[in-house]
Each structure stands twice: as C-alpha cells, then as structure tokens.
Design an enzyme around this catalytic site. Structure first.
Site, PDB file in Angstrom:
ATOM      1  NE  ARG B 198      32.121 -60.396  -1.520  1.00 15.39           N
ATOM      2  CZ  ARG B 198      31.516 -59.454  -2.379  1.00 15.39           C
ATOM      3  NH1 ARG B 198      31.773 -58.029  -2.328  1.00 15.39           N
ATOM      4  NH2 ARG B 198      30.575 -60.244  -3.474  1.00 15.39           N
ATOM      5  CB  THR B 206      40.545 -55.690  -4.758  1.00 15.66           C
ATOM      6  OG1 THR B 206      41.778 -54.724  -3.989  1.00 15.66           O
ATOM      7  CG2 THR B 206      40.585 -55.680  -6.448  1.00 15.66           C
ATOM      8  CG  ASP B 259      50.973 -61.757   9.011  1.00 12.35           C
ATOM      9  OD1 ASP B 259      51.229 -63.049   8.483  1.00 12.35           O
ATOM     10  OD2 ASP B 259      50.472 -60.281   8.489  1.00 12.35           O
TER      11      ASP B 259
END
Lengths: 493, 493
Positions: B198, B206, B259
């Site tokens: 989610r 998706t 990240d």
C-alpha cells in the site's frame, strides 16, 4: 487547537499528542514519525507527533510534553496553530557530510542553529553524529564545529588578561580535583571562574559534590561578584547556557555509545571558549576502565585538543594521568567532599593520590597563568596547599558563594568485606560507579561509598573493602545484590 | 506492574509510560531516552520509556503504546515485570561498521535479529543506516544484508521451476504497470504470484489501486488458490511478512531522507527472494524529479542489482525507463485503475505511455521466463494484450480474488486550467503526488487527479491542465491552495 500540558517527560525530545481523528492528522496525511510545528504568541516549537485515541484529549486539543511546553512558553488552554514541520534545511548539509563531503564554517553554523532551535529530530541528530564518527572531522571541521557550538549559546567575558580553566575528560570516579585546583590557583592570584556540571550518568558531578560544601546555584551577577572578590569560584553552570547544543549531542551519543574524537574535542573546547577562558589544563585519565584506554590514544587526543584550542585562541595543556582506579576514597557527593576537605585542611588521613593529582594540575596552571616561573609551579602549588593558603581561599570562596557547610552524613553505613585474604589486583571504575548510584548517589547527596583499599593493598579475610553509605537498608541491600553479581574489586587469594 | 493500553500511536516505535514517582524509575536511575524491557506471559518487548506525572496512571501501572501492546500480545490489567533494557548486543557490530570495519554474514544476521526483535531504538537504527551511507556496503556486505533481511521474515515457495516477479524503483506517479504485466505474463502461462504494498508516502500503492478493482487482502492459502487457478495474482503483501525489517528501515530512511544504494538493493531483493521468485524484471524510471536522477546512476544501480541478485540465485533484468513525467493520466487509486482498465480493454482513449511501458516490461518477463524465444517477447506481449487474452486473464484473476469491481467515482471533480496559452515544458512528479494526496488519495480511493496534458503539449488559455477528484469541495480548495503556491506543471507562454 487548544494547548494542554499533559505532564509527559520525554527527556529532551519535544512531543505533541493529537487525536487520530483530528482534522490536521487526516488532511495533512501525517505519516510515520511525523513532526509538527506548533506556534502561539509569536513563539514556535517543532515536536514529534504521537497520536492518541479519543478519551485522552478532546477534539481540537493538542497535548504537549514538558520539553515542548517549556520551549513554547505555553499557557494552558492557549490557542495555537499546528502544521506539518517543514524539513530542517540543514539536513541537506548533514547528508553532504554523510556522503563524504566536507563541511565549512557556515555549514556547521547552519546545522548548529537548527539543533539549537530544536528543528532536528533525535534520529536526525544521530545521523549527524554518525557521519562524524564514520568520516572523522578533520582539524578544520572540528574547529568550525567548536565555533558553531559556541555561537548558539551564551558567552562570558572577564576583565582579566588571562582567564584560567580546568577540565577532566571524565570516566574516573572520585577524581574531584577541581575545588582544590581552583583554591590553589586563586590563592596565587589567578582568575579562575569555574563552572561545573551536575552528574549525568556518574554518581556525582563536581557541582553535586561542591553543593555539599557551599551553594553552587548562582546567577551570572552573583558569579561575577564571587570572582571579583576572590578570583575564583566553583559553581554550577546551569545559570549560563555555555554550548547548550552539547546537551542534545550527549543524549544521543549515550544511546548509541559513540564518542567520536572531533565531537569530544568540540564539546570540551566550546564550553571553555564560551566561558571566556584563555588557558585551560585538561586531565586525561588513562586506564582499561576509564574513558581513554591507551596512552597512545591519550597522546593523540592531547595533540588535537591543543591544536584546535590554539586556532580558537585558547592555550591548552594536557596531563595524562593514571586512570586505572578511582581517586581518593569517596564516590558520591558527600564522600568526595570529605576527601576534598581533608586534602585542603592537610589532615593526616587525606588521600595522597587526590592531593598529588591536584598539585600536578595546579603546577601547570600556575606556570601557564604566569603565577610561577617555568619549573617552579609544582613547588609553589605544594607550598600554598601545605601552609593553609589554599584552604583559606577555599573557605573564602565558599563564604562568598553563600556559606561553607558540612557535607551530610548517611543514615546507613555498611561495610563490605573480603571473603578471603589476598591482594587487590584490579578495581573496575564503571562497576564501582554503578554501585554508588544504587546506594542513592547523586540524588541523595549523602549516599555513595568510601573505599578502604587501593590496587596493590593486601587484605585479611573479613577486612572491609569499602563502606556503602545510603539513606535506607533497602538501598544498601540493592547495592549489595549488584556487588554479588558484579564485584568491582578483584582480590587474588 | 499492571499493563494499561493507553491508545497511543507512535508509528512503529514501542513506547512505555511510567509514573515519575514509580519505584522502578527511581531505583533504577533511568536516564534520558531510557529503554525498558517489559515481560509477561513468556513474551517480552523493549520500549522507550516516557515518564508521566501522577494522574494519567495509577501507581504500579505501566502504559503501553499500540506497537508495544501488539508486540507483547498483552491483555489489559495483566501483571508484567519491568527492568532497564540491556543494551542490544549487536550495537557493537554497528559501531564496528561505523568505525570503518567490514561486517560478515553472521554480523548482519545478528543485527537483523535484533532489529526484528525490536531491540534497536530508532536512534540506533539511524546509526546503522548512516554507517551504510557513509561507508557504503560492498557487494559482499549487500548480499549478506539481503540474506539476513530474508531470514528474519516469512519465506514462500512455489511448485514451479520459474517464479516471475516485477518491481519498480518507485518515485513516478501513475506508473501502474503491475496489473497489466501480471495479466500478460499469466496469460502466456508464466507463474507470477505478485504481492504489492500500500502507499506509504505516495498517493497510491499498487495494492491501493488494485483494491478498487478486486479484493487484495487475501491470506496465504487464498493467495495460493488464486495462483494455482490462474498462474498469477495481484494482492496486498500484508498477509505475509516478507523482509519485515525493511519497514523499520524505511521509516527511518524517510526521516533522514537517505537511501543508500546497498540498503535499497537489499530492500528490493530481500522481498523478491523471500517471495520465492527466481526471475525479476525491475523498472528504473530516470528523471529529474524521479528517485533515480541520471542514466549513469541508473546503470550503476542496475549492474549491482543483477550482481547481488545472481549471488542469491535470482535472475534480475533491469529496464531504464523515462521518469520525466507521470505515466498515464490518473494519479490516485481509482484514477489509476481506470487507466489500467482502459489499457487492458484496448479502449481507444487508453494512455499509450502506460501500455508501452507495460509491454516493454512484459517482453523481458516472457523471454526470461521461457514463454517467448529471445527477440520475440515484445510481439507476443503485444498480441496477448491486443487480442483480449490479457484482459480475460485479468478478469479471471479478479474473479478468483473475490470478484472484479468498478473503481469508485469521486463526488467532486474540478478542472484546473491554464492561465495563458503556451507549451507544457515540465511536470514535477513530487508536487503532483502531493496535490493528489491533498485531494484525499489514497485514504479516499476515489480521490486524486487526472492529467489532461503531457510534456510537449500546447494548451489554450482556459484549457484544463488536470481535473481534481475529491470527496468534498473543502479538499478541492485545499489542493488548489497548494497548487497556487507550488504549480506542478510549467506552461511556457
């Protein structure tokens, strides 16, 4: 939204509580670890958001933790606006460092500005500190960080060409040389306005120990009066915010148990620069259970402290000292204060190790401060201590601070004895500190312990190793429980 | 101590509330950011301690946040023991990495074990992630981290020699190729048990989009039935805990906005390995406002994904795609679902860019999965999509998942128009995503926006740029406010 003080202590990180069904939570799409900015009466605070179900708060109420409440200077029921906190601009600089870039003075100034304004979360502070541990700050960066830490806090100035200071790179219980060193230096005419901290994790800070002998909670005008009258003081630094960002760093460093050298240097020197000092002598205890564990590491640290200090106009002298066991006999505010008094009064049972360390540090201060010619500091310090001038100066300082007093005695004193005869081969500083805390130090200033042995002593079976001082037999039992599982003193039979 | 559920949502970090005057707080000397271990009924949880004043809790009560409550599986009023949490053993390994050391497989296994057990605080997690950003994980470390992340979660296996999967390295609104790719691949006989997430920060995951077309909240036996019947599924991954430690990492990475590549690779591949996949095609959108910003960075990432995948027995194929603007027209669950339906049904107004991306990804899957000979995947994919086999397969999958349904329509639709005539020169993915969230996506599945233009189009004055879809005029106004300050579409007049 209406402000509610919820009586929540979050130890440094401002928290805000909002209802899960409040319109801000829903419409702003607040996500995990969200941060909100709360503004009222021209002031604002950034807080981490926790959400609560109906019941704890009414609709349109926002609950603030004590830290958030104080920062906002809020009043109960005041109306505040709440919005998602914009990301702290300086986090891009933190990431620049993390990805291998160098930071300039203006970068550190921006980061420290955000730290002081409370715009960086604890997780973001951890990232800044981790970056500096993984990719160590060079001398230039360390200098810039130190300067930035000075800028965000108060800064003192003194009407004297040389302002002396001392510091100890922690980790050694009972190493309470400050009151003795200040007394000797001031007795020799030096200016030494010493501010000290309270214990954070140790059984006593210098301010805790000193408070059993005289008031230490003085405001800045009072501190100035003491220094003008006697040349020196030994007070708690809480009245002045010297390098306040360091508190935020220390809180996080403890949690991740890192203490990167650049950060350590900036922490020590920023407080000295902010205090207006020009000359500082730094005690670096070296030992397997001290903060610095090898002589090599200590020498490296000393070199960098002197170099960065010089760039900031601070003359730094470092002394590597024995950190293999506690200094003196007492651990805890009053037990340490009695050691200090015994040394200053020249009592026959005064702990020699404490006296000798204080003399060594004083000798350096007297020479760098211009009170003694090179090579004569040691003799002058010893003379001033033994002829009572240091004690007289100490008593005078205490009087001006509010009155000399007797350290309190503990209600319960219990000897812990050797199970068998043998020789003391090691003393674990960390376990001993924990033991003194379990006995109630520093919350109860009379609590702690008094060592009866040092490394190398021989003991008979049943002979006391130390005495626990506490308010109740419950605390004594609690400490003895810990001792049984983790003996802090090794006796080889 | 008695357990009390206080209804506190702390978004992933377990919290415990105790009274400032409780005996544990006093006697244990709990310090800043203290952590406590709470045990009851054979289970234990480590939580960060917040202290509250009398009033919120009775003496001998301890309040738990929802995260702590769930982890402990607690019952209201149960008696629990509380003690200061011992330091997480693996933090010494984190420090080893932070100070420049390399970590071996067993080190990552130990760290991930502690992460999964909740023994590392958020601040400690930040240190682990920062260490991996400052001193990047090499291929061996990245492989070891991936393996460790797989081990702490569930692991699926399928009765098929080749198990296909796809993934998109996020950051591009509307890039909803998964339902189309799964339909094409399954229609060609491949096994593709797709679990999706989610939305975390995006206007739709998706699973959110798919849920407007069919139920997605299936348990593992139900998922197996769908895959057995139809060869593929498109379900929410919540029923299985694939690489659950990644959730903790993502939460912290978002807060510090890092990240690191090693962490990204481990995050993506650990979920694929845990899902039992053998072949995966990875979509890497490249663009100035996408996650990966240059083709060079994308190629480097693709090389490492393939290399680390190979070490873990996973065949990885990467496709670099255009990430300069959103894909399709809809942004938000239902608007995206309508694009997907239009492509699958071959409707004349179906967005061509979405169809072409899905075809390109399918072509690679069909060839690596053995459903098409090398060089023939693209033709097969196009044939299966255009002759209705993909649509039939999609409808069949939806039926077995619980029934195909129509995406909901928004109550309010408002056009946002061009102020003057000109050409669309740029579209900002991030601002557009924020706009869709302000309209209510993904909480309201009907909400979001539908683009009327793409980069390069010319528009007349007053011509719609996009339509906002929302439940109320309030949300429309809210989104238009944001648009006014931060236009996401650049029109050059």
């Amino acid at each position: 939204m209406r402000l509610v003080r919820v009586g929540l202590h979050s130890q440094g990180e401002p928290l805000a509580l909002m209802r899960t069904d409040c319109h801000v939570c829903r419409s702003e799409g607040l996500h995990a670890r969200a941060r909100v900015e709360i503004a009222t009466g021209g002031r604002r605070v950034t807080a981490r958001l926790l959400q609560v179900e109906a019941g704890l708060l009414n609709p349109h109420e926002i609950g603030l933790s004590e830290d958030a409440w104080m920062r906002l200077g809020a009043t109960e029921g005041a109306v505040a606006t709440v919005r998602p906190a914009p990301p702290a601009a300086s986090m891009s600089l933190v990431r620049h460092k993390l990805y291998g870039g160098a930071l300039a003075q203006k970068d550190f100034t921006a980061i420290l500005g955000d730290v002081q304004a409370g715009l960086l979360s604890d997780v973001q502070l951890a990232t800044f500190l981790s970056a500096g541990a993984a990719l160590p700050l060079d001398d230039e960066e360390t200098t810039a960080l130190t300067r930035a830490m000075v800028v965000v806090g108060d800064r003192l100035s003194w009407d004297a060409p040389r302002v002396m200071d001392k510091h100890c790179v922690g980790g050694l219980p009972g190493n309470r040389t400050t009151p003795i060193v200040v007394a000797i230096a001031a007795a020799c005419g030096l200016v030494i306005p010493k501010t000290s901290s309270r214990a954070i994790t140790s059984p006593a800070g210098t301010a805790d120990t000193m408070e059993t002998l005289a008031p230490v909670d003085l405001d800045l005008p009072a501190i100035r009066r003491v220094v003008e009258a006697e040349g020196g003081c030994i007070v708690w630094g809480g009245a002045v915010r010297l390098s306040p960002a360091d508190d935020a760093f220390v809180r996080i460093e403890r949690e991740i148990d890192i203490d990167a050298e650049g950060q350590l240097i900036a922490s020590v020197l920023s407080k000295k620069v902010a205090a207006g000092s020009t000359h500082v002598v730094i005690d670096i205890p070296v030992g397997p259970t001290a903060k610095v564990r090898t002589a090599e590491a200590a020498r490296g640290l000393a070199t960098r402290l002197s170099l960065v200090g010089a760039r900031l106009g601070l003359k730094v002298a470092c002394l590597l000292t024995d950190g293999s066991q506690p200094v003196g006999r007492g651990i805890g505010p009053a037990p340490e204060a009695r050691d200090v008094l015994a040394v200053l009064r020249g009592e026959p049972e005064a702990p020699l190790d404490l006296a000798e360390r204080a003399l060594a540090l004083s000798a350096v201060l007297l020479e760098t401060g211009g009170a003694a010619a090179p090579g004569t500091g040691a003799d002058l310090a010893r003379a001033v201590l033994s002829d009572g001038r240091a004690w007289a100066k100490f008593a005078a300082i205490c009087e001006v601070q509010g009155g000399l007093r007797q350290p309190p005695e503990a209600a319960q004193i219990r000897a812990v004895t050797a199970h068998f005869a043998g020789q003391i081969t090691a003393i674990d500083n960390r376990r001993l500190a924990r033991l003194a805390k379990l006995a109630g130090a520093p919350g109860n200033p009379a609590a702690g312990l008094v060592l009866a042995v040092h490394v190398g002593d021989t003991v008979a079976k049943g002979q006391p190793l130390f005495h626990l001082h506490a308010a109740s037999t419950g605390e004594i039992a609690y400490a003895i429980d810990y001792w049984t599982g983790a003996p802090a003193i090794t006796v080889a039979g």
